[in-house]
Write an enzyme that holds these catalytic residues in place. Structure first.
Site, PDB file in Angstrom:
ATOM      1  N   CYS A 134       0.831  -1.208   0.000  1.00  0.00           N
ATOM      2  CA  CYS A 134       0.000   0.000   0.000  1.00  0.00           C
ATOM      3  C   CYS A 134       0.862   1.253   0.000  1.00  0.00           C
ATOM      4  O   CYS A 134       1.375   1.674   1.044  1.00  0.00           O
ATOM      5  CB  CYS A 134      -0.925  -0.013   1.216  1.00  0.00           C
ATOM      6  SG  CYS A 134      -1.953   1.465   1.333  1.00  0.00           S
ATOM      7  N   CYS A 137      -0.406   4.128   2.134  1.00  0.00           N
ATOM      8  CA  CYS A 137      -0.107   3.988   3.567  1.00  0.00           C
ATOM      9  C   CYS A 137       1.371   4.251   3.859  1.00  0.00           C
ATOM     10  O   CYS A 137       1.707   4.863   4.866  1.00  0.00           O
ATOM     11  CB  CYS A 137      -0.410   2.566   4.049  1.00  0.00           C
ATOM     12  SG  CYS A 137      -1.912   1.849   3.389  1.00  0.00           S
ATOM     13  N   ASP A 138       2.260   3.776   2.996  1.00  0.00           N
ATOM     14  CA  ASP A 138       3.668   3.677   3.393  1.00  0.00           C
ATOM     15  C   ASP A 138       4.632   4.544   2.586  1.00  0.00           C
ATOM     16  O   ASP A 138       5.839   4.530   2.860  1.00  0.00           O
ATOM     17  CB  ASP A 138       4.127   2.211   3.274  1.00  0.00           C
ATOM     18  CG  ASP A 138       3.395   1.321   4.276  1.00  0.00           C
ATOM     19  OD1 ASP A 138       2.941   1.854   5.301  1.00  0.00           O
ATOM     20  OD2 ASP A 138       3.282   0.112   4.024  1.00  0.00           O
TER      21      ASP A 138
END
Ligand code: NAP
Length: 314
Positions: A134, A137-138
């Protein structure tokens, strides 16, 4: 009936646990079948920086533990056992998990989806340590770093574009010489000067002391291998919705739960929330939102239609 619940929620990611917070606060007797590995994909994530309310971020497993405690605080019964089957043809619905059968007036399917991984040596142990599924997200952990993305679909293009905003260099690795992604997404990736492409290539092994430091790339036509340094590897080769055990629930052609009006499935009284039906957003916050919506719909249905309408399979 001791095992009769107003609502049984299948799944314990942000969608399922949020749904249970809403149903219990509405005084509905609620059972969450959390699964032996409870908590969903956030249990595999490290720092979560985009869930509102945590200015400095929160570790994924801590966020899930907080949600679980909150659900239990409001009276949700949570069992760490796997759902095995459901009979949705008769009311109340019969739900089998472990050795036991439970009855439910309404069900919320929130069993999530799992990222499809490469399944190569060195990958599993580095998930959250340089291996991710993701970028939204990261990506911030890869500021000015060198990253690989694997895949040739829209997700891979989208991940590459997200990472190109922060990373120094983004290489998109695809096993064939043409993409399945939509033209517009391909073009956007091709137009980004930070993104380069490596075709006919697969990652054969991921290496590094704890974190990702390099990857062995294999040419899928010649078999030739080379080891390249890299800081992060984003796997974007699709997701697998956890729907194989739901007999009688309509799925779309890719196996996601088919959603009808108001988060209903094709079965009256069976609702759905989160990544098990949503392939577009796949965020903890959107899954939590879907969980709240499905719970509110279940509550409404139980007080109006569910109380009055004869059960039927549509
Ligand atoms: P996808 O379209 O199924 O693409 C998966 C990609 O991964 C394919 O290119 C496939 O290669 C590759 N792949 C699969 N298994 C692999 C393996 N073991 N090793 C290496 N490569 C592998 O999945 P997706 O990109 O996640 O998209 C899913 C759906 O969501 C699609 O309908 C997509 O259009 C949609 N979506 C849309 C957007 C958007 O419009 N912004 C964004 C994200 C997703 P092959 O091509 O060789 O099979």
């Amino acid at each position: 009936m001791e095992n009769l619940y107003d609502v049984i929620i299948i799944g314990s990611g942000p969608a399922g646990l949020t749904a249970s917070i809403y149903t219990t606060r509405s005084a509905l007797k609620t059972l969450v079948l959390a699964g032996e590995k409870w908590g969903g994909q956030l249990q595999l994530t490290s720092l979560v920086e985009n869930f509102p309310g945590f200015p400095e971020g929160i570790q994924g497993p801590d966020l899930m533990l907080n949600m679980r405690k909150q659900a239990e605080h409001h009276g949700a019964e949570i069992k760490d056992i796997n759902f095995t089957s459901g009979d949705f043809t008769k009311r109340p619905f019969s739900i089998v998990a472990g050795q036991d059968t439970y009855k439910a007036k309404a069900v919320i399917i929130a069993s999530g989806a799992d990222a499809r991984w490469l399944d190569v040596p060195g990958e599993k142990e580095r998930i959250g340590k340089g291996v991710s599924s993701c970028a939204t997200c990261d990506s911030m952990f890869f500021r000015n770093k060198n990253v690989f993305i694997v895949g040739g679909g829209d997700s891979a293009m989208e991940e590459a574009l997200v990472l190109a905003k922060v990373a120094q260099k983004v290489t998109l690795i695809h096993r064939r010489d043409s993409f399945r992604a939509s033209e517009i997404m391909q073009q956007r990736a091709k137009d980004d000067p930070k993104i380069t492409f490596m075709f006919n290539s697969v990652i054969a092994e991921i290496k590094g002391e704890g974190r990702v430091q390099s990857a062995v790339i294999k040419n899928s036509q010649t078999g030739e291998t080379k080891e390249l340094p890299v800081d992060g590897i984003f796997v974007a080769i699709g997701h697998i919705p956890n729907t194989s055990l739901f007999k009688g629930i309509d799925l779309d052609k890719e196996g996601y739960v088919a959603v009808r009006d108001h988060y209903h499935t094709n079965i009256s009284g069976v609702f759905t929330a989160g990544d098990v039906h949503d392939r577009s957003y796949r965020q903890a916050i959107t899954a939590a939102g879907f969980g709240a919506a499905a719970a509110l719909e279940a509550e409404r249905w139980l007080s109006i239609d569910g109380a009055a309408v004869e059960f039927k399979v549509n």
